[in-house]
Design a protein around this motif. Sequence first.
Motif, PDB file in Angstrom:
ATOM      1  N   TYR A 111      -1.435 -10.380   4.204  1.00 28.87           N
ATOM      2  CA  TYR A 111      -2.251  -9.245   3.780  1.00 28.87           C
ATOM      3  C   TYR A 111      -3.698  -9.590   4.109  1.00 28.87           C
ATOM      4  CZ  TYR A 111       1.767  -7.675   1.008  1.00 28.87           C
ATOM      5  OH  TYR A 111       3.010  -7.249   0.600  1.00 28.87           O
ATOM      6  N   VAL A 145       3.721  -4.121  11.307  1.00 28.87           N
ATOM      7  CA  VAL A 145       2.357  -4.043  10.779  1.00 28.87           C
ATOM      8  C   VAL A 145       2.102  -2.656  10.189  1.00 28.87           C
ATOM      9  CG1 VAL A 145      -0.090  -4.216  11.363  1.00 28.87           C
ATOM     10  CG2 VAL A 145       1.571  -5.728  12.467  1.00 28.87           C
ATOM     11  N   SER A 146       1.402  -2.628   9.058  1.00 27.51           N
ATOM     12  CA  SER A 146       1.013  -1.359   8.440  1.00 27.51           C
ATOM     13  C   SER A 146      -0.452  -1.434   8.025  1.00 27.51           C
ATOM     14  CB  SER A 146       1.891  -1.053   7.226  1.00 27.51           C
ATOM     15  OG  SER A 146       1.750  -2.053   6.234  1.00 27.51           O
ATOM     16  N   TYR A 147      -1.074  -0.261   7.871  1.00 26.88           N
ATOM     17  CA  TYR A 147      -2.492  -0.187   7.538  1.00 26.88           C
ATOM     18  C   TYR A 147      -2.683   0.774   6.372  1.00 26.88           C
ATOM     19  CZ  TYR A 147      -2.794  -2.073  12.279  1.00 26.88           C
ATOM     20  OH  TYR A 147      -2.620  -2.826  13.408  1.00 26.88           O
ATOM     21  N   GLU A 148      -3.638   0.440   5.521  1.00 27.59           N
ATOM     22  CA  GLU A 148      -3.953   1.309   4.384  1.00 27.59           C
ATOM     23  C   GLU A 148      -5.449   1.219   4.105  1.00 27.59           C
ATOM     24  OE1 GLU A 148      -3.031   1.698  -0.432  1.00 27.59           O
ATOM     25  OE2 GLU A 148      -1.980   0.200   0.795  1.00 27.59           O
ATOM     26  N   GLN A 149      -6.098   2.375   4.027  1.00 25.40           N
ATOM     27  CA  GLN A 149      -7.521   2.378   3.726  1.00 25.40           C
ATOM     28  C   GLN A 149      -7.726   2.382   2.221  1.00 25.40           C
ATOM     29  OE1 GLN A 149      -9.860   5.180   5.885  1.00 25.40           O
ATOM     30  NE2 GLN A 149     -11.759   4.718   4.771  1.00 25.40           N
ATOM     31  N   ASP A 153     -12.753  -0.264   2.799  1.00 21.78           N
ATOM     32  CA  ASP A 153     -12.042  -1.373   3.437  1.00 21.78           C
ATOM     33  C   ASP A 153     -10.704  -0.920   4.003  1.00 21.78           C
ATOM     34  OD1 ASP A 153     -14.144  -2.907   2.552  1.00 21.78           O
ATOM     35  OD2 ASP A 153     -13.083  -3.628   0.769  1.00 21.78           O
ATOM     36  N   MET A 154     -10.172  -1.734   4.886  1.00 22.26           N
ATOM     37  CA  MET A 154      -8.864  -1.476   5.470  1.00 22.26           C
ATOM     38  C   MET A 154      -7.952  -2.658   5.151  1.00 22.26           C
ATOM     39  SD  MET A 154      -7.125   0.728   7.235  1.00 22.26           S
ATOM     40  CE  MET A 154      -8.341   1.702   8.137  1.00 22.26           C
ATOM     41  N   MET A 156      -4.635  -4.501   6.056  1.00 19.05           N
ATOM     42  CA  MET A 156      -3.607  -4.658   7.086  1.00 19.05           C
ATOM     43  C   MET A 156      -2.565  -5.650   6.585  1.00 19.05           C
ATOM     44  SD  MET A 156      -3.869  -6.271  10.920  1.00 19.05           S
ATOM     45  CE  MET A 156      -3.996  -7.921  10.218  1.00 19.05           C
ATOM     46  N   SER A 157      -1.314  -5.322   6.757  1.00 22.74           N
ATOM     47  CA  SER A 157      -0.249  -6.238   6.365  1.00 22.74           C
ATOM     48  C   SER A 157       0.788  -6.301   7.472  1.00 22.74           C
ATOM     49  CB  SER A 157       0.401  -5.796   5.050  1.00 22.74           C
ATOM     50  OG  SER A 157       1.000  -4.518   5.191  1.00 22.74           O
TER      51      SER A 157
END
Length: 359
Positions: A111, A145-149, A153-154, A156-157
Amino acid sequence: MTADDPRLTARHVKGHVPVRIVMSQSLNLPEEANLWNVHDAYTIVATQRGARRDLQKKLALKGVEVVEFDMLNPRDVMSYCYDRGYLSVLWECGGTLAASAISASVIHKVYAFLAPKIIGGVNAPTPVGELGMNQMTQAIDLIDVSYEQIDRDMLMSGFIQPIPDLSPVIPSVDEMPSVDPEVSPYETNIISFYKTWDTFGAFSNFSPHPIHMPDENGDYFTWPTVEHYYQAHKFIGVDDPQAREIVQEIKLAKSPEEAARIGRTRQREFQELVRPDWDSIKIEVMYRATKRKFSTYSHLTDMLLSTAGSVLVEASPHDLFWGGGREGEGMNYLGRLLMQLRSEILGTIQTAVEVGEPA
């Protein structure tokens, strides 16, 4: 830890409160900290065997559990967690420990928060320390991989692809083969070591195993590591006050990395203070210190004997004298010394068996 004094508890949400685990080789930790409040959450401190007994006792009185390891490293700590039933572990750590955990293949998912800020500098912190990867072609790829705002901030996992285990099959000690130290360091059946957290990291000069050896006055002194002893001996015996000051500086170095930096820097700056016979005796100095380390710690001797039949290589990409280099161009003298020591121990055991004495 000393900078922000964290609690490492689940906050702002209700639910499970995880066990907190602190890893520290030297136990250079404050006596008072939020982590020692076991009313917030149970705390375990994992450390090197014998580290700061005084602090261990104080932590125990606070209800903190201290667990000693012969060689503290992420893989053994994770095995310990598994045995305790801790099957989901979140690593929140600095770059050095993050690198050792990734190298040990104990990290499965990453993460990473990306913030719209830029910092830089020679001493700027890095999320991942030395991995020996300097080119993009060496990078470890993340998958799924996934992204979340989250606000600005962003997050990434992603999962780390399994790193293949390239360690050779180690033959039984009972075979007791005769190993030629002159064998090419990049033939088959190789065991590499470099960082202290590697599987065979205890073979490194930097491993936290103090040795009791004579100092510049002939008095016995507990050197923190083999590296301290080795670097100091560049200047021991030189009749000059500045040389003696350098020896003291190395003896008091807080880490083997610092001892190495001092020794190498002073050697470049003050070549006239380096003992004139250094090039001819440095291998013997290293051998004496290494032999004392393995004779002091029986579990290290067992580890060395377990490698019988394999070629030992210090996988330093930079040191072409003691290490094997990037492409096997190094002379690997540290690996050779270890194989020589291993052969001597095996020979002693074999002789004892032949005459019917206990080994």
